[in-house]
Scaffold this active site. Structure first.
Site, PDB file in Angstrom:
ATOM      1  N   HIS A 361       5.518 -69.497  38.923  1.00  0.00           N
ATOM      2  CA  HIS A 361       4.856 -68.943  37.741  1.00  0.00           C
ATOM      3  C   HIS A 361       5.485 -69.409  36.432  1.00  0.00           C
ATOM      4  O   HIS A 361       5.267 -68.768  35.402  1.00  0.00           O
ATOM      5  CB  HIS A 361       4.919 -67.413  37.779  1.00  0.00           C
ATOM      6  CG  HIS A 361       3.949 -66.784  38.717  1.00  0.00           C
ATOM      7  ND1 HIS A 361       2.634 -66.560  38.391  1.00  0.00           N
ATOM      8  CD2 HIS A 361       4.095 -66.327  39.979  1.00  0.00           C
ATOM      9  CE1 HIS A 361       2.014 -65.977  39.408  1.00  0.00           C
ATOM     10  NE2 HIS A 361       2.888 -65.842  40.395  1.00  0.00           N
ATOM     11  N   LYS A 552       1.172 -59.467  24.686  1.00  0.00           N
ATOM     12  CA  LYS A 552       1.821 -60.169  25.804  1.00  0.00           C
ATOM     13  C   LYS A 552       3.313 -59.858  25.748  1.00  0.00           C
ATOM     14  O   LYS A 552       3.794 -59.295  24.761  1.00  0.00           O
ATOM     15  CB  LYS A 552       1.571 -61.672  25.763  1.00  0.00           C
ATOM     16  CG  LYS A 552       1.826 -62.317  24.423  1.00  0.00           C
ATOM     17  CD  LYS A 552       1.383 -63.776  24.426  1.00  0.00           C
ATOM     18  CE  LYS A 552      -0.103 -63.893  24.239  1.00  0.00           C
ATOM     19  NZ  LYS A 552      -0.800 -64.319  25.432  1.00  0.00           N
ATOM     20  N   ARG A 553       4.007 -60.208  26.782  1.00  0.00           N
ATOM     21  CA  ARG A 553       5.458 -60.033  26.801  1.00  0.00           C
ATOM     22  C   ARG A 553       6.068 -60.757  25.600  1.00  0.00           C
ATOM     23  O   ARG A 553       5.615 -61.830  25.209  1.00  0.00           O
ATOM     24  CB  ARG A 553       5.989 -60.611  28.117  1.00  0.00           C
ATOM     25  CG  ARG A 553       7.446 -60.444  28.375  1.00  0.00           C
ATOM     26  CD  ARG A 553       7.740 -60.754  29.847  1.00  0.00           C
ATOM     27  NE  ARG A 553       7.197 -62.028  30.271  1.00  0.00           N
ATOM     28  CZ  ARG A 553       7.845 -63.194  30.198  1.00  0.00           C
ATOM     29  NH1 ARG A 553       9.076 -63.237  29.715  1.00  0.00           N
ATOM     30  NH2 ARG A 553       7.295 -64.310  30.629  1.00  0.00           N
ATOM     31  N   LYS A 558       6.137 -67.731  23.749  1.00  0.00           N
ATOM     32  CA  LYS A 558       4.782 -67.228  23.480  1.00  0.00           C
ATOM     33  C   LYS A 558       4.461 -67.234  21.986  1.00  0.00           C
ATOM     34  O   LYS A 558       3.317 -67.090  21.589  1.00  0.00           O
ATOM     35  CB  LYS A 558       4.619 -65.837  24.081  1.00  0.00           C
ATOM     36  CG  LYS A 558       4.676 -65.852  25.614  1.00  0.00           C
ATOM     37  CD  LYS A 558       4.552 -64.472  26.216  1.00  0.00           C
ATOM     38  CE  LYS A 558       4.709 -64.489  27.739  1.00  0.00           C
ATOM     39  NZ  LYS A 558       3.558 -65.063  28.439  1.00  0.00           N
ATOM     40  N   THR A 662      -3.193 -64.581  31.882  1.00  0.00           N
ATOM     41  CA  THR A 662      -4.399 -63.888  32.361  1.00  0.00           C
ATOM     42  C   THR A 662      -4.996 -63.044  31.247  1.00  0.00           C
ATOM     43  O   THR A 662      -6.168 -62.715  31.289  1.00  0.00           O
ATOM     44  CB  THR A 662      -4.096 -62.986  33.571  1.00  0.00           C
ATOM     45  OG1 THR A 662      -2.980 -62.146  33.283  1.00  0.00           O
ATOM     46  CG2 THR A 662      -3.790 -63.806  34.809  1.00  0.00           C
ATOM     47  N   LYS A 666      -9.019 -62.184  30.215  1.00  0.00           N
ATOM     48  CA  LYS A 666      -9.567 -60.853  29.961  1.00  0.00           C
ATOM     49  C   LYS A 666     -10.292 -60.806  28.631  1.00  0.00           C
ATOM     50  O   LYS A 666     -11.380 -60.218  28.516  1.00  0.00           O
ATOM     51  CB  LYS A 666      -8.435 -59.815  30.000  1.00  0.00           C
ATOM     52  CG  LYS A 666      -7.822 -59.631  31.372  1.00  0.00           C
ATOM     53  CD  LYS A 666      -6.488 -58.897  31.300  1.00  0.00           C
ATOM     54  CE  LYS A 666      -5.742 -59.032  32.631  1.00  0.00           C
ATOM     55  NZ  LYS A 666      -4.311 -58.785  32.517  1.00  0.00           N
TER      56      LYS A 666
END
Length: 820
Positions: A361, A552-553, A558, A662, A666
């Site tokens: 991942h 998100k985390r 990110k 993901t 969504k």
């Protein structure tokens, strides 16, 4: 297995079961029952209906012994269970009417449910989506994980800074779980190994453990959508083998009397214990071995028939390793087969290699887990010996294949020699697994080309791709009832289990009446979110602004800092008079993110987001035009309200760093447009929805590699770009920290001196893309058309499709429909 009676599927039948559960389960009556009493009684009543199907599923599976999937995951981020159970059992109307006849509001009981604290982010939510899909597709599956007593943590903000509190999700009871202490598994740790001669005169090794704990299983039902199948999720809770010493207690040392209990229970206390200390690292390894040892032992001893021939194990099970956390399961199965069953090493290895498959991942080298041999040898000495033997055989094999390339052989060694001697768990999973898969097309390619290039060259048939997916049951049908009703009215209800049918919506993107109805759904979702944030967090947002969302985390790759620089730039332009306030689209910037407790830069970023938000939200000149909302403790329950309301989805990681994502799926499925880089599954989203319905910006992965190889100098971007310079100078000047220049200095210094994820290099492209967003949002009809097309063209991202890919490419399992 005896069949059990099905509760009556009527309002009267439900009321009768509910009152019985309230009286005899909760020990109260309707007049004295609290909201929690009523919720627990209702939840247990609903589960009665599912239990009939669950018992039948278990009976049928034991009869036919079909090949199953054992999904080993450190996280299962389930979300609330009630609505999913009502949907799967088609009970919502019965329950709502039954409760109403007793003067009870179902909506009030829904709010009483506490979300299980069993995951952190995308990894855990993916696992939950996958087991949902497998049940819906009638595929035998058992999920295995840990029943964390306190989850990861409950995030709170104190003066804008993250403070972690225990997530006491079990405090009021969990009606969806079934404890089975009688089926506890003993898990050993420590000690030493010794050699002995068996009855056949063969020299063998065995493990003499130093201490043990018990793993108590808690079963959860995983219902398929209206198909009668209910699979199982089995989570393990750690207990002491001897929890209480009465002699020590009577001597007055009360703490020492329960020391063993406290020590053992630490293993399943929290998800991802902070591991910057040796004790934290040891606890993490204990957790990982604990749950896989319980799980493998459970499957071999409890799920398989007593007379099962383990040589046929690959025909009966595939253990899917969800990232590197469960990889220690490989030497555990070898230990059982060789040490306990007396198998020859080669036979055991041949069987083991067919029983495991590995999902990677990440593309970040530091996220590929390694364990020092010192720690492994201390906690799991026999497993370390087995890993050494696996590696020795693998090295010998490589030296035959590459007799003149010792450097390559050393690169591929499962045992790293520098900076300390350690076991590379991703390498072990790759050598032992039947397949290795990435989770998006780009990720899988980079996995083969860069991260595990030597292995993909040596095992070309072992590597494959399975792009992630999400369950449409939870994230469209339940989370977005307005959109679900609109879609069903247009194309029928078959899309819930066949998401490709959303393509039938494409012509309706050009239908003005459908677009109007689509906008009404979006506005209703925004109004719902307004109420939720006001009640949950005391946050006020304007439903008539663009909802621009980044959830998100919190991690540097990110790039929440890039989003923040955009917000600061808009603030600077408006307050300086460079841009008129009426010339920018009114926006609400919504953030949601947790930072790992020991991740200082991530926690600094949270502090800065809240500080910027406080400044903007308190400026009366910006009211109704710019707002920052950062609700604490973002979770699945909030996601189900926030995602359907979003207009713009921020997916802005540095190209080549995000495996898949993901959240991006969504948002697209719920009618938000994406602004993003060509990274992870963004690539596939853009290809499917069309360039004109996606705001692409930023460096490509090859361009990133070229800049880094050439030598990246972030200060050159700062010096050349006036807007960027102003934004960073505002942060550095203390504008958002009451004049204190030191508060956010680490963020500014990091961006100017290192900027590992090229935020400054992508800044101007991102600002330009956001200008395109403003222009597009101004054309309401065209924006709605793009939003409809995002929904219509995102059916590929169903987790049902992901499961079909796993079945075809990796597992080779088959559906087992229930008997009718």
């Amino acid at each position: 297995m005896t069949r059990i009676a099905t509760p009556e599927h009527t309002v009267e039948g439900f009321v009768r079961e509910f009152l019985r559960e309230l009286n005899f389960g909760q020990g109260t009556d309707l007049t004295r029952a609290s909201v929690n009493d009523k919720y627990l009684a209702m939840a247990r009543t609903v589960r009665h209906y599912l239990m009939v199907r669950w018992m039948e599923t278990l009976r049928r599976q034991f009869e036919i012994q079909a090949k199953s999937v054992a999904y080993l995951s450190a996280e299962f981020l389930l979300g609330r269970q009630l609505d999913n159970a009502l949907l799967a059992s088609d009970l919502e109307n019965v329950v709502e009417d039954g409760l109403a006849s007793l003067g009870i509001d179902l909506a009030e009981l829904r709010e009483a449910e506490v979300e299980p604290g069993l995951g952190n982010g995308g990894l855990g939510r993916l696992a939950a989506c996958f087991i949902d899909s497998l049940a819906t597709m009638n595929v035998p599956c058992i999920g295995y994980g840990i029943r964390y007593e306190y989850g990861i943590f409950r995030q709170t903000f104190v003066d804008g800074w993250q403070v972690e509190k225990p997530d006491n999700w079990l405090a009021l009871g969990s009606p969806w779980e079934f404890p089975h202490p009688e089926a506890a598994v003993t898990v050993d740790f420590g000690g030493h190994t010794e050699q002995y001669v068996d009855d056949d005169g063969q020299a063998r090794n065995r493990w003499v453990p130093g201490w043990s704990v018990l793993g108590v299983p808690y079963n959860y039902m995983v219902p398929g959508f209206e198909n009668g199948r209910v699979n199982t999720l089995r989570l393990w809770s750690a207990r002491a083998t001897r929890a209480f010493d009465l002699e020590i207690f009577n001597a007055g040392d009360y703490a020492q009397a329960v020391r063993a209990q406290t020590f053992a229970e630490n293993i399943s206390k929290v998800l991802y214990p902070e591991d910057s200390t040796p004790q934290g690292k040891e606890l993490r390894l204990q957790q990982q071995y604990f749950f896989v040892a319980c799980s493998i032992r459970d499957f071999l001893d409890q799920v398989l028939p007593a007379d099962f021939d383990l040589h046929r194990l690959p025909d009966r099970i595939i253990f899917q390793l969800n990232d590197t956390h469960p990889v220690i399961a490989i030497p555990e199965l070898m230990r059982i087969l060789v040490d306990e069953k007396g198998w020859d090493w080669d036979d055991a290895w041949a069987t083991t290699q067919k029983c495991f498959a590995y999902t990677c991942h990440t593309l970040l080298p530091e996220a590929l887990e390694v364990w020092s041999v010192d720690l492994l040898g201390k906690l799991l000495p026999r497993h370390l010996e087995i890993i050494y033997r696996i590696n020795e055989d693998f090295m010998a094999e490589l030296r035959q294949a590459y007799p003149d390339d010792e450097l390559r052989v050393r690169r591929m060694s499962i045992i790293a020699e520098y900076p300390e001697r350690a076991v590379r768990m991703a390498y072990l999973a790759t050598v032992a697994g039947s397949k290795v898969n990435g989770v998006a097309a780009l990720h899988s390619q980079l996995l083969k080309d860069k991260v595990l290039h030597d292995f993909s060259d040596y095992y070309p048939d072992k590597f494959t791709n399975v792009t992630n997916g999400i369950t449409p049951r939870r994230f469209v049908r339940l989370a977005n009832p307005g959109l679900s009703e609109l879609v069903t009215a247009a194309i029928g209800d078959g899309w819930v289990t066949d998401l490709d049918r959303l393509k039938e919506l494409e012509p309706l993107a050009d239908d003005a009446e459908f677009r109007r109805a689509f906008r009404e759904v979006k506005r209703a979702n925004k109004l719902r979110l307004v109420d939720v944030l006001a009640e949950r967090d005391g946050i006020a947002i304007d439903p008539d602004t663009m909802l621009d969302v980044m959830v998100k985390r919190l991690h540097e790759y990110k790039r929440q800092t890039l989003k923040l620089l955009h917000v600061v730039t808009l603030y600077d332009q408006v307050t300086s008079g460079a841009v008129k306030i009426e010339d920018i689209a009114p926006r609400t910037f919504a953030f949601g993110a947790k930072a790992a407790p020991g991740y200082k830069m991530a926690k600094q970023t949270i502090g800065l987001i809240n500080a910027v938000g406080r400044t903007i939200n308190n400026d009366p000149a910006l009211k109704g035009r710019l707002t920052v909302a950062f609700p604490a403790n973002y979770n699945v329950t909030l996601a189900e309200k926030l995602i359907p309301a979003a207009d713009l989805s921020e997916q802005i990681s540095l190209a080549g760093k995000e495996a898949s994502g993901t959240g991006n799926m969504k948002f697209a499925l719920n009618g938000a447009l994406t602004i993003g880089t060509d990274d992870g599954a963004n690539v596939e989203i853009r290809e499917l929805v069309g360039d004109e319905n996606f705001f692409l910006f930023g460096l490509t992965e090859p361009e990133v590699a070229e800049i880094v190889d050439r030598g990246y100098h972030p200060t050159s971007y700062y010096e050349k770009n006036r807007s960027l310079r102003h934004a960073l100078d505002l942060i550095a000047s203390g504008t958002f920290s009451d004049g204190d220049r030191t508060t956010f200095e680490p963020i500014v210094s990091n961006l100017l001196s290192e900027d590992r994820f090229l935020v400054l290099a992508d800044y101007q492209a991102y600002i330009d893309a956001q200008a395109r967003v403003d222009a597009a949002y101004a054309d309401t009809e065209a924006w709605t058309r793009s939003a409809v097309l995002n929904v219509a063209r995102s059916g590929f991202f169903s987790s049902d499709r992901s499961m079909r890919d796993y079945i075809d490419r990796i597992w080779h399992t088959h559906p087992v429909p229930p008997e009718r």
